[in-house]
Enzyme design. Sequence first.
Site, short mmCIF file in Angstrom:
data_model
loop_
_atom_site.label_atom_id
_atom_site.label_comp_id
_atom_site.label_asym_id
_atom_site.label_seq_id
_atom_site.Cartn_x
_atom_site.Cartn_y
_atom_site.Cartn_z
N GLY A 46 0.69 -1.11 -0.08
CA GLY A 46 -0.08 -0.20 -0.02
C GLY A 46 0.77 1.38 0.05
CB CYS A 47 3.75 2.36 2.19
SG CYS A 47 2.92 2.23 3.53
CB THR A 48 5.01 0.26 -2.85
OG1 THR A 48 5.85 -0.25 -2.04
CG2 THR A 48 5.84 0.41 -4.19
#
Length: 157
Positions: A46-48
């Site tokens: 998700g952060c990527t």
Amino acid sequence: MTTRLEPGAPAPDFALLDQDGSRVSLADLRGRRVILYFYPAAMTPGCTTEACDFRDSISSLQGAGYTVVGVSRDEPEKLRAFRERDGLTFALLSDPDHAVHSAYGAWGEKMNYGKVVEGVIRSTFVIDQDGTIALAQYNVKATGHVARLRKALGIDA
């Protein structure tokens, strides 16, 4: 209960190390409009997705006068690897003790797979040139967040 920032509030000052070990403070960014976003962990799916969306929108955001800065609890070395791996072109700041997360209300209780846990609340703040919160968004979804943010700011892709 975590205190949340509202538009019009002064943005809490900070001084953190970036991916290269250089100190970055909100005072250094004074005079610029800043998009400050908090994410749970570098190199996670998700952060990527969120970071790459910011990367892919950086031209339109910078063209509209915004400086993008990401903040996580990761150490500078991991942030540098994340930045290099995904070709990120904006600063990533390290807040290992989550003090700045807490000051912005981006740390606290949240639901994770049906359980209440304490951790990073994915959040984004738009800070005006004078250091005032212009927009505060909490519990944002990683996918599509940057497009929604650009729409809220009136920025075309």
